[in-house]
Motif scaffolding. Structure first.
Motif, mmCIF file in Angstrom:
data_model
loop_
_atom_site.group_PDB
_atom_site.id
_atom_site.type_symbol
_atom_site.label_atom_id
_atom_site.label_comp_id
_atom_site.label_asym_id
_atom_site.label_seq_id
_atom_site.Cartn_x
_atom_site.Cartn_y
_atom_site.Cartn_z
ATOM 1 N N ASP A 52 8.244 0.697 10.600
ATOM 2 C CA ASP A 52 8.771 1.924 10.003
ATOM 3 C C ASP A 52 10.177 2.161 10.550
ATOM 4 O OD1 ASP A 52 8.976 4.343 8.674
ATOM 5 O OD2 ASP A 52 7.940 5.471 10.239
ATOM 6 N N LEU A 53 11.078 2.672 9.721
ATOM 7 C CA LEU A 53 12.441 2.936 10.191
ATOM 8 C C LEU A 53 12.550 4.234 10.970
ATOM 9 C CD1 LEU A 53 14.722 1.886 7.177
ATOM 10 C CD2 LEU A 53 14.142 0.577 9.224
ATOM 11 N N LEU A 78 8.700 -0.802 6.461
ATOM 12 C CA LEU A 78 7.799 0.119 5.777
ATOM 13 C C LEU A 78 8.387 1.507 5.960
ATOM 14 C CD1 LEU A 78 4.988 0.008 4.368
ATOM 15 C CD2 LEU A 78 3.995 0.596 6.574
ATOM 16 N N SER A 79 8.913 2.103 4.895
ATOM 17 C CA SER A 79 9.652 3.346 5.100
ATOM 18 C C SER A 79 9.600 4.253 3.884
ATOM 19 C CB SER A 79 11.114 3.026 5.426
ATOM 20 O OG SER A 79 11.857 4.217 5.611
ATOM 21 N N ALA A 80 9.699 5.561 4.157
ATOM 22 C CA ALA A 80 9.771 6.550 3.083
ATOM 23 C C ALA A 80 11.189 6.689 2.553
ATOM 24 C CB ALA A 80 9.272 7.906 3.585
ATOM 25 N N PHE A 103 2.680 3.416 -0.645
ATOM 26 C CA PHE A 103 2.500 2.051 -1.110
ATOM 27 C C PHE A 103 1.011 1.760 -1.220
ATOM 28 C CE2 PHE A 103 2.364 2.088 3.437
ATOM 29 C CZ PHE A 103 1.323 1.223 3.752
ATOM 30 N N GLY A 104 0.680 0.711 -1.949
ATOM 31 C CA GLY A 104 -0.703 0.274 -2.055
ATOM 32 C C GLY A 104 -0.977 -0.847 -1.069
ATOM 33 N N LEU A 105 -2.199 -0.913 -0.584
ATOM 34 C CA LEU A 105 -2.560 -1.965 0.363
ATOM 35 C C LEU A 105 -2.379 -3.343 -0.260
ATOM 36 C CD1 LEU A 105 -3.696 -2.778 3.131
ATOM 37 C CD2 LEU A 105 -5.996 -2.629 2.126
#
Length: 227
Positions: A52-53, A78-80, A103-105
């Motif tokens: 994650d950022l 993995l980031s918003a 996101f989807g797995l």
């Protein structure tokens, strides 16, 4: 069993990813901040990192930069953050892929499989030197390309671009990374070079150059090789 380091400051998401990835056969390490992530990267040597950022202590881009000083471990951001500026900064720092929350797995698992292919080893642990996608084959050791069994003549620049992409399957190579690697410093703005050479490669290698299956463009960002 691949070891995945998941770095995120959301406890519920971190726990959910840990449970689901273990169920898919991965060994999972977790970290909620950049300091712990860097420690895991140095001591435990995970094979893939999901990062994650927005971390509480160190910016995720800085974490990527520090990892890249000593490791080529595939990193999936993995980031918003959905802006292209954030994506480009992360990719230029050395990230391999970027997944936007929510996101989807299934999507994350697909990105993990791509990262595994990028690790570049066969089942016997030997380095892969021939990449065959059906439409064409690339012999990285002999520096030869064939299409439908017939040799394809590439210019030195065409070969350099193809080699860079093929050696990083599934990984987005930004325009700046490609220009710096192949043309050298000072060519950051010459993106038209890439359009010309990618067009030539597609005409020589793709079954349908107008609808390429393997040499893909990520608009405004860079290029990707999909096996």
């Amino acid at each position: 069993m691949r070891t995945v380091l998941v770095v995120d400051d959301e406890p519920q998401l971190l726990r959910a990813l840990q449970v689901n990835l273990r169920a898919e056969g991965y060994e999972v390490l977790t970290a909620m901040d950049g300091t712990t992530a860097l420690q895991h990267a140095e001591v435990n040597h995970p094979e893939i990192i999901v990062l994650d950022l927005g971390l509480p202590d160190i910016n995720g881009v800085d974490v990527i930069t520090r990892i890249r000083r000593s490791s080529s471990t595939p990193i999936i951001v993995l980031s918003a953050r959905q802006g292209s500026v954030d994506k480009v900064r992360a990719l230029d720092a050395g990230a391999d892929d970027y997944v936007t929350k929510p996101f989807g797995l299934d999507e994350l698992l697909a990105r993990l499989r791509v990262a595994e292919r990028r690790l570049g080893t066969s089942d016997g642990g030997e380095q892969v030197v021939i990449v065959d996608v059906g439409d064409f084959a690339v012999d990285l050791e002999k520096k030869k390309v064939t299409r439908d069994g017939a040799p394809v003549r590439l210019t030195p620049r065409e070969w350099a671009i193809l080699q860079l992409l093929v050696c990083n399957p599934g990984r987005l190579i930004t325009q700046q990374q490609m220009l710096a690697r192949i043309w050298g410093p000072g060519y950051d703005g010459e993106t038209h070079y890439l359009r010309v050479y990618m067009g030539q490669l597609r005409r020589k290698l793709e079954a349908d150059p107008a609808r390429p299956r393997h040499l893909l463009t990520e608009a405004g960002m860079g290029y990707r090789f999909e096996p």
